[in-house]
Design an enzyme around this catalytic site. Structure first.
Site, PDB file in Angstrom:
ATOM      1  N   ASP A   1       6.092  10.396   0.173  1.00  0.00           N
ATOM      2  CA  ASP A   1       4.804   9.851  -0.252  1.00  0.00           C
ATOM      3  C   ASP A   1       3.811  10.968  -0.004  1.00  0.00           C
ATOM      4  O   ASP A   1       3.526  11.307   1.152  1.00  0.00           O
ATOM      5  CB  ASP A   1       4.493   8.613   0.595  1.00  0.00           C
ATOM      6  CG  ASP A   1       3.112   8.038   0.295  1.00  0.00           C
ATOM      7  OD1 ASP A   1       2.308   8.724  -0.375  1.00  0.00           O
ATOM      8  OD2 ASP A   1       2.835   6.920   0.743  1.00  0.00           O
TER       9      ASP A   1
ATOM     10  N   TYR B   1       2.370   5.693  13.882  1.00  0.00           N
ATOM     11  CA  TYR B   1       2.528   5.131  12.550  1.00  0.00           C
ATOM     12  C   TYR B   1       1.950   6.071  11.499  1.00  0.00           C
ATOM     13  O   TYR B   1       0.785   6.430  11.554  1.00  0.00           O
ATOM     14  CB  TYR B   1       1.837   3.766  12.451  1.00  0.00           C
ATOM     15  CG  TYR B   1       2.041   3.187  11.084  1.00  0.00           C
ATOM     16  CD1 TYR B   1       3.302   2.749  10.693  1.00  0.00           C
ATOM     17  CD2 TYR B   1       1.010   3.157  10.152  1.00  0.00           C
ATOM     18  CE1 TYR B   1       3.526   2.267   9.427  1.00  0.00           C
ATOM     19  CE2 TYR B   1       1.229   2.668   8.870  1.00  0.00           C
ATOM     20  CZ  TYR B   1       2.487   2.238   8.526  1.00  0.00           C
ATOM     21  OH  TYR B   1       2.712   1.774   7.251  1.00  0.00           O
TER      22      TYR B   1
ATOM     23  N   LYS C   1       5.490   3.758   6.100  1.00  0.00           N
ATOM     24  CA  LYS C   1       6.880   3.314   6.251  1.00  0.00           C
ATOM     25  C   LYS C   1       7.818   4.345   5.611  1.00  0.00           C
ATOM     26  O   LYS C   1       7.395   5.206   4.847  1.00  0.00           O
ATOM     27  CB  LYS C   1       7.056   1.937   5.601  1.00  0.00           C
ATOM     28  CG  LYS C   1       6.831   0.812   6.607  1.00  0.00           C
ATOM     29  CD  LYS C   1       7.941   0.772   7.679  1.00  0.00           C
ATOM     30  CE  LYS C   1       7.777  -0.389   8.641  1.00  0.00           C
ATOM     31  NZ  LYS C   1       7.931  -0.069  10.050  1.00  0.00           N
TER      32      LYS C   1
HETATM   33  C1  F6R Z   1       2.213   0.366   4.271  1.00  0.00           C
HETATM   34  C2  F6R Z   1       1.080   1.091   3.682  1.00  0.00           C
HETATM   35  C3  F6R Z   1      -0.250   0.426   3.605  1.00  0.00           C
HETATM   36  C4  F6R Z   1      -1.241   1.061   4.575  1.00  0.00           C
HETATM   37  C5  F6R Z   1      -2.627   0.378   4.510  1.00  0.00           C
HETATM   38  C6  F6R Z   1      -3.660   1.101   5.352  1.00  0.00           C
HETATM   39  O1  F6R Z   1       3.346   1.164   4.340  1.00  0.00           O
HETATM   40  O2  F6R Z   1       1.211   2.223   3.293  1.00  0.00           O
HETATM   41  O3  F6R Z   1      -0.154  -0.954   3.826  1.00  0.00           O
HETATM   42  O4  F6R Z   1      -0.742   1.021   5.890  1.00  0.00           O
HETATM   43  O5  F6R Z   1      -3.097   0.366   3.176  1.00  0.00           O
HETATM   44  O6  F6R Z   1      -3.687   2.399   4.900  1.00  0.00           O
HETATM   45  P1  F6R Z   1      -4.639   3.552   5.492  1.00  0.00           P
HETATM   46  O7  F6R Z   1      -4.492   3.506   6.982  1.00  0.00           O
HETATM   47  O8  F6R Z   1      -4.072   4.791   4.886  1.00  0.00           O
HETATM   48  O9  F6R Z   1      -6.023   3.244   5.026  1.00  0.00           O
HETATM   49 MG    MG Z   2       1.463   5.639   1.015  1.00  0.00          MG
HETATM   50 MG    MG Z   3       5.323   4.378   0.018  1.00  0.00          MG
END
Ligand code: F6R
Ligand code: MG
Ligand code: MG
Length: 364
Positions: free
Chosen positions: A11, A228, A231
């Protein structure tokens, strides 16, 4: 002819948010990989995406864990990250955990599944790619495909499969592995692979021939980064037909949605919804988690395909069920079992909240 098949993914930025991929990024990846094919490094390739994950599917003759192939993938992700940064895509470069390439992308952020095999008379391959979930997501489908006669009738009535399959299982926390023989060791094996947060099926082998049947990516991003960072969004390659399960047997587990970890902030359980590539844009509560399946026939390493295997109304009920499960789980909000158990939250905000409240916990 010995063929190596490498699926390497990362990603490197989402559009919009974490829901999907930008066409310019995919274009860039296509150009980088096409140049490598032109230079003779690859036999063939297919660039695709699942949600916000960029997927590089490559055939070559350099074996597994080849430095040139891994460097090609890494450099492609670096070039694509530049585009993602230019467009200010969300989380640009999020899976690039290392500053510079050092021989192998394993442990550096991207997910990898690779296998080398003698190409059969007809070599049918299905590549599963998922978004908003973790590497253990393949445990249940791989078990059903290669060990469950209620899913795979070939295990019962096809003489060339009746001898069963063996499963290489990795303990992703202790970094140990063990091989189980199915069917006679399934009860032992299920003790472990029924806990997909810790034990992941890495590979499956046809017992009589010893041939590789399936391989998955088991990289756990949070364990690599210690925090974190998104994923794992894993991939899995499955060989099909002949003395391997038929295409329909390989796809059948996805007709009844599995519940996996992932979804919003990687901190929830949710249904794994099988979709066509064009529908792999997890938006509702950043999900629910998606899986796509790209089918190919190989011809001298050339990737004849892909056929978008879940682009089939026969999976409509599975999608409906996934939506129904999603509705039901969402009602629980921040409560388990929708939210992951505390041990699984250790790479999220948990440690910070615990630290803040440390002095306020009194003995009882
Ligand atoms: C799960 C995922 C999303 C982000 C969420 C917060 O794998 O990628 O659910 O965790 O959108 O994202 P940030 O912290 O990047 O704003
Ligand atoms: Mg992502
Ligand atoms: Mg992804």
């Amino acid at each position: 002819m010995k063929i190596s098949l490498s699926v390497i993914k990362a990603d490197i930025g989402g559009y919009v948010g974490h829901s999907s991929s930008h066409p310019e990024v995919l274009d860039k990846a296509e150009k980088c990989i096409a140049a490598a094919k032109k230079a003779g490094l690859l036999i063939d390739y297919h660039v695709t995406r699942c949600g916000d994950d960029l997927q590089l599917i490559m055939t070559h003759q350099h074996g597994e864990e080849d430095e040139k192939i891994h460097k090609l993938a890494w450099d492609t992700f670096v070039d694509c990250t530049k585009i993602a940064k230019k467009l200010k895509l969300h989380g640009a470069g999020q899976d690039m955990l290392a500053d510079a390439f050092s021989g192998n992308v394993k442990g550096m952020g991207p997910g990898v599944a690779e296998m080398e095999f003698e190409e059969r008379e007809a070599e049918t391959i299905i590549i599963f790619m998922a978004d908003k979930t973790a590497s253990g997501a393949w445990n249940l489908p791989l078990y059903k495909i290669f060990a469950d006669p209620f899913n795979t009738i070939g295990l019962v009535i096809a003489g060339n499969m009746h001898g069963g399959f063996s499963f290489e299982v990795h303990d992703v926390k202790e970094h140990k592995k063990i091989v189980f023989n199915a069917p006679e060791e399934i009860y032992d094996m299920l003790v472990f692979i029924g806990a997909p947060g810790r034990f992941a099926v890495k590979a499956v082998y046809h017992r009589e021939s010893g041939e590789i049947a399936a391989v998955s990516s088991t990289q756990r991003l949070s364990l690599m980064a210690g925090r974190y960072v998104g994923k794992d969004d894993p991939v899995c390659i499955v060989r099909s037909q002949g003395h391997f399960p038929a295409v329909g047997e390989v796809l059948e587990p996805f007709a009844s949605p599995n519940i996996v970890e992932g979804w919003m902030r990687g901190s929830h359980h949710g249904p794994l919804m099988p979709v066509a590539v064009r529908e792999s844009n997890p938006s509702r509560f950043d999900g629910p988690p998606r899986v796509i399946a790209a089918g190919f026939q190989l011809s001298g390493g050339k990737l004849v395909g892909p056929q978008d295997m879940f682009d089939d109304p026969a999976f409509n009920n599975a999608r409906q069920q996934a939506n129904d499960i999603a509705d039901m789980l969402r009602r629980l909000g921040p409560f388990e079992p929708h939210r992951l158990p505390l041990e699984e939250m250790e790479y999220t905000t948990m440690p910070e909240v615990m630290k803040k409240l440390e002095g306020r916990f009194k003995s009882i």
